[in-house]
Design a protein around this motif. Sequence first.
Motif, PDB file in Angstrom:
ATOM      1  N   LEU A 122       1.123  -1.131   0.273  1.00 22.06           N
ATOM      2  CA  LEU A 122       0.010  -0.377   0.180  1.00 22.06           C
ATOM      3  C   LEU A 122       0.754   1.208  -0.173  1.00 22.06           C
ATOM      4  CD1 LEU A 122      -2.754  -0.621   1.888  1.00 22.06           C
ATOM      5  CD2 LEU A 122      -3.114  -0.298   0.110  1.00 22.06           C
ATOM      6  N   PRO A 123       2.030   1.631   0.956  1.00 25.28           N
ATOM      7  CA  PRO A 123       2.858   2.821   0.761  1.00 25.28           C
ATOM      8  C   PRO A 123       3.288   3.078  -0.612  1.00 25.28           C
ATOM      9  CG  PRO A 123       3.310   0.604   2.903  1.00 25.28           C
ATOM     10  CD  PRO A 123       2.134   0.675   1.405  1.00 25.28           C
ATOM     11  N   LYS A 124       3.629   1.998  -1.135  1.00 25.57           N
ATOM     12  CA  LYS A 124       4.515   1.643  -2.405  1.00 25.57           C
ATOM     13  C   LYS A 124       3.811   2.722  -3.813  1.00 25.57           C
ATOM     14  CE  LYS A 124       7.444  -2.576  -2.037  1.00 25.57           C
ATOM     15  NZ  LYS A 124       7.923  -3.724  -2.857  1.00 25.57           N
ATOM     16  N   LEU A 125       2.398   2.408  -3.172  1.00 20.65           N
ATOM     17  CA  LEU A 125       1.433   3.931  -4.486  1.00 20.65           C
ATOM     18  C   LEU A 125       0.918   4.410  -3.898  1.00 20.65           C
ATOM     19  CD1 LEU A 125      -1.287   0.022  -5.072  1.00 20.65           C
ATOM     20  CD2 LEU A 125       0.660   1.083  -6.206  1.00 20.65           C
ATOM     21  N   GLY A 126       0.784   4.845  -2.737  1.00 23.00           N
ATOM     22  CA  GLY A 126       1.068   6.088  -2.583  1.00 23.00           C
ATOM     23  C   GLY A 126      -0.656   6.511  -0.831  1.00 23.00           C
ATOM     24  N   TYR A 127      -1.095   4.101  -0.830  1.00 26.08           N
ATOM     25  CA  TYR A 127      -2.009   4.957   0.258  1.00 26.08           C
ATOM     26  C   TYR A 127      -1.356   4.541   1.553  1.00 26.08           C
ATOM     27  CZ  TYR A 127      -4.808   4.991  -4.667  1.00 26.08           C
ATOM     28  OH  TYR A 127      -5.296   5.205  -5.094  1.00 26.08           O
ATOM     29  N   ARG A 128      -1.284   4.939   2.851  1.00 27.07           N
ATOM     30  CA  ARG A 128      -0.785   5.693   3.560  1.00 27.07           C
ATOM     31  C   ARG A 128      -1.448   5.216   4.764  1.00 27.07           C
ATOM     32  NH1 ARG A 128       4.518   4.733   3.340  1.00 27.07           N
ATOM     33  NH2 ARG A 128       5.375   6.305   1.371  1.00 27.07           N
ATOM     34  N   ALA A 129      -2.295   4.289   5.490  1.00 25.10           N
ATOM     35  CA  ALA A 129      -3.179   4.156   6.599  1.00 25.10           C
ATOM     36  C   ALA A 129      -2.255   4.725   7.889  1.00 25.10           C
ATOM     37  CB  ALA A 129      -3.707   2.706   6.630  1.00 25.10           C
ATOM     38  N   LYS A 130      -3.238   5.164   8.834  1.00 23.29           N
ATOM     39  CA  LYS A 130      -2.943   5.545   9.987  1.00 23.29           C
ATOM     40  C   LYS A 130      -2.242   4.419  11.046  1.00 23.29           C
ATOM     41  CE  LYS A 130      -4.329   9.812  10.616  1.00 23.29           C
ATOM     42  NZ  LYS A 130      -2.696  10.619  10.772  1.00 23.29           N
ATOM     43  N   LYS A 131      -2.491   3.192  10.600  1.00 21.32           N
ATOM     44  CA  LYS A 131      -2.609   2.268  10.862  1.00 21.32           C
ATOM     45  C   LYS A 131      -2.284   0.625  10.549  1.00 21.32           C
ATOM     46  CE  LYS A 131      -1.680   2.227  16.200  1.00 21.32           C
ATOM     47  NZ  LYS A 131      -1.986   2.234  17.498  1.00 21.32           N
ATOM     48  N   LEU A 132      -1.943   0.118   9.900  1.00 19.37           N
ATOM     49  CA  LEU A 132      -2.289  -1.484   9.650  1.00 19.37           C
ATOM     50  C   LEU A 132      -1.981  -2.899  10.575  1.00 19.37           C
ATOM     51  CD1 LEU A 132      -1.247  -1.476   6.001  1.00 19.37           C
ATOM     52  CD2 LEU A 132      -3.114  -0.981   7.013  1.00 19.37           C
ATOM     53  N   ILE A 133      -2.612  -3.154  11.375  1.00 21.08           N
ATOM     54  CA  ILE A 133      -2.651  -4.296  12.959  1.00 21.08           C
ATOM     55  C   ILE A 133      -3.193  -5.983  11.824  1.00 21.08           C
ATOM     56  CG2 ILE A 133      -3.524  -4.763  15.146  1.00 21.08           C
ATOM     57  CD1 ILE A 133      -4.128  -1.186  13.602  1.00 21.08           C
ATOM     58  N   PHE A 134      -1.847  -6.794  12.212  1.00 20.98           N
ATOM     59  CA  PHE A 134      -2.275  -7.485  12.368  1.00 20.98           C
ATOM     60  C   PHE A 134      -2.775  -8.716  13.663  1.00 20.98           C
ATOM     61  CE2 PHE A 134      -0.282 -12.759  13.709  1.00 20.98           C
ATOM     62  CZ  PHE A 134      -1.429 -13.443  12.237  1.00 20.98           C
ATOM     63  N   GLY A 135      -3.563  -9.339  13.985  1.00 15.22           N
ATOM     64  CA  GLY A 135      -4.779  -9.396  14.189  1.00 15.22           C
ATOM     65  C   GLY A 135      -6.277  -9.645  14.141  1.00 15.22           C
ATOM     66  N   ASP A 136      -7.045  -9.637  15.338  1.00 16.44           N
ATOM     67  CA  ASP A 136      -8.574 -10.667  15.293  1.00 16.44           C
ATOM     68  C   ASP A 136      -9.647  -8.838  15.201  1.00 16.44           C
ATOM     69  OD1 ASP A 136     -10.959 -11.976  16.382  1.00 16.44           O
ATOM     70  OD2 ASP A 136      -9.976 -12.605  17.916  1.00 16.44           O
ATOM     71  N   GLY A 137     -10.194  -9.165  14.330  1.00 17.81           N
ATOM     72  CA  GLY A 137     -11.530  -7.925  14.197  1.00 17.81           C
ATOM     73  C   GLY A 137     -12.396  -8.290  15.169  1.00 17.81           C
ATOM     74  N   TYR A 138     -12.462  -9.586  15.279  1.00 19.10           N
ATOM     75  CA  TYR A 138     -14.011  -9.347  16.516  1.00 19.10           C
ATOM     76  C   TYR A 138     -13.458  -8.933  17.640  1.00 19.10           C
ATOM     77  CZ  TYR A 138     -16.114 -13.666  13.907  1.00 19.10           C
ATOM     78  OH  TYR A 138     -16.713 -14.748  13.097  1.00 19.10           O
ATOM     79  N   ILE A 139     -12.477  -8.098  17.758  1.00 21.24           N
ATOM     80  CA  ILE A 139     -12.190  -7.286  18.797  1.00 21.24           C
ATOM     81  C   ILE A 139     -11.952  -6.206  18.747  1.00 21.24           C
ATOM     82  CG2 ILE A 139     -11.434  -9.844  20.092  1.00 21.24           C
ATOM     83  CD1 ILE A 139      -8.684  -8.102  20.071  1.00 21.24           C
ATOM     84  N   GLY A 140     -11.536  -5.528  17.056  1.00 24.32           N
ATOM     85  CA  GLY A 140     -11.959  -4.532  16.973  1.00 24.32           C
ATOM     86  C   GLY A 140     -10.718  -3.940  17.435  1.00 24.32           C
ATOM     87  N   LEU A 141     -10.830  -2.121  17.798  1.00 24.99           N
ATOM     88  CA  LEU A 141      -9.362  -2.274  17.881  1.00 24.99           C
ATOM     89  C   LEU A 141      -9.232  -0.500  19.095  1.00 24.99           C
ATOM     90  CD1 LEU A 141      -5.927  -2.170  17.544  1.00 24.99           C
ATOM     91  CD2 LEU A 141      -6.906   0.410  15.448  1.00 24.99           C
ATOM     92  N   ARG A 142     -10.244  -1.258  20.488  1.00 24.35           N
ATOM     93  CA  ARG A 142      -9.925  -0.128  21.850  1.00 24.35           C
ATOM     94  C   ARG A 142      -9.317   1.325  21.866  1.00 24.35           C
ATOM     95  NH1 ARG A 142     -10.607  -3.470  27.063  1.00 24.35           N
ATOM     96  NH2 ARG A 142      -9.047  -3.121  27.499  1.00 24.35           N
ATOM     97  N   GLU A 143      -7.957   0.511  21.588  1.00 23.26           N
ATOM     98  CA  GLU A 143      -7.357   1.888  21.870  1.00 23.26           C
ATOM     99  C   GLU A 143      -7.268   3.112  21.446  1.00 23.26           C
ATOM    100  OE1 GLU A 143      -4.202  -1.478  20.180  1.00 23.26           O
ATOM    101  OE2 GLU A 143      -6.140  -0.957  21.371  1.00 23.26           O
ATOM    102  N   GLU A 144      -7.551   3.067  20.189  1.00 19.15           N
ATOM    103  CA  GLU A 144      -7.993   3.581  18.825  1.00 19.15           C
ATOM    104  C   GLU A 144      -9.464   4.420  18.677  1.00 19.15           C
ATOM    105  OE1 GLU A 144      -5.974   5.384  18.191  1.00 19.15           O
ATOM    106  OE2 GLU A 144      -3.979   4.241  18.015  1.00 19.15           O
ATOM    107  N   ALA A 145     -10.497   3.727  19.798  1.00 18.51           N
ATOM    108  CA  ALA A 145     -11.738   4.189  19.465  1.00 18.51           C
ATOM    109  C   ALA A 145     -12.078   5.610  20.294  1.00 18.51           C
ATOM    110  CB  ALA A 145     -12.685   2.805  20.251  1.00 18.51           C
ATOM    111  N   PRO A 146     -13.309   6.168  20.053  1.00 16.31           N
ATOM    112  CA  PRO A 146     -14.129   6.016  19.143  1.00 16.31           C
ATOM    113  C   PRO A 146     -14.292   5.909  17.208  1.00 16.31           C
ATOM    114  CG  PRO A 146     -15.007   8.043  19.940  1.00 16.31           C
ATOM    115  CD  PRO A 146     -13.044   7.459  20.139  1.00 16.31           C
ATOM    116  N   PHE A 147     -14.786   5.156  16.872  1.00 14.64           N
ATOM    117  CA  PHE A 147     -14.263   5.700  15.604  1.00 14.64           C
ATOM    118  C   PHE A 147     -15.762   6.326  14.755  1.00 14.64           C
ATOM    119  CE2 PHE A 147     -11.694   2.343  16.274  1.00 14.64           C
ATOM    120  CZ  PHE A 147     -10.587   2.432  15.575  1.00 14.64           C
TER     121      PHE A 147
END
Length: 213
Positions: A122-147
């Motif tokens: 993704l960064p090679k194409l110029g698309y920079r997400a704030k964070k890409l995480i390897f993890g379990d989507g069922y639990i979301g990302l509480r430390e960055e909430a709310p969305f």
Amino acid sequence: MKDTFKHKGLRQQLVNELKHKGIVDKSVLNAINNIPRHLFMDSGFLHYAYVDKAFPIAADQTISQPYTVAFQTELLQIKKGDKILEIGTGSGYQTAVLCEMGARVYSIERQNELFKKTSKFLPKLGYRAKKLIFGDGYIGLREEAPFDGILVTAGAPYVPTPLLSQLKIGGRLVIPVGDDVQEMTMFTRKGPKEFDKEEFGAFRFVPLLEDKN
């Protein structure tokens, strides 16, 4: 691999097809018109990159049908600067659409092979997400909430409670719910424990994986 005039012409045809199928959000259509989908696909499927269908990628996953990407994204009603959590990075195509629309994207992927590949790509194409995480989507990302919005790009047998709890008031969760065939479902948070629920018909996704970390 290049993005040629031919590719751009094929993308315009795809955008016209999506308009014909009912997609009206100009920012969604512009994002799809700008993103070289062929670069996200395995070489065996390059000739089909701008056909409105899903195709296999690594780790027994798929790159979603462009109409599905557009439909889900349109439901979120994204504004520039919105904080969006994506569950299921996959090829990164949906991530790129969100980035192209000016969202601040946090994305979780369960398959390590895809996570490693997409994190570099993704960064090679110029698309920079704030964070890409390897993890379990069922639990979301509480430390960055709310969305402002949460987008689930795989079929969930049920709606994970943590995802609902990580929405802002007024935020939207778009999630395909079901086993073999999923009902596209949107929850809008109205209060601490109040959610509006709307359904938008049947779709078919690969399953959302859980508890394998």
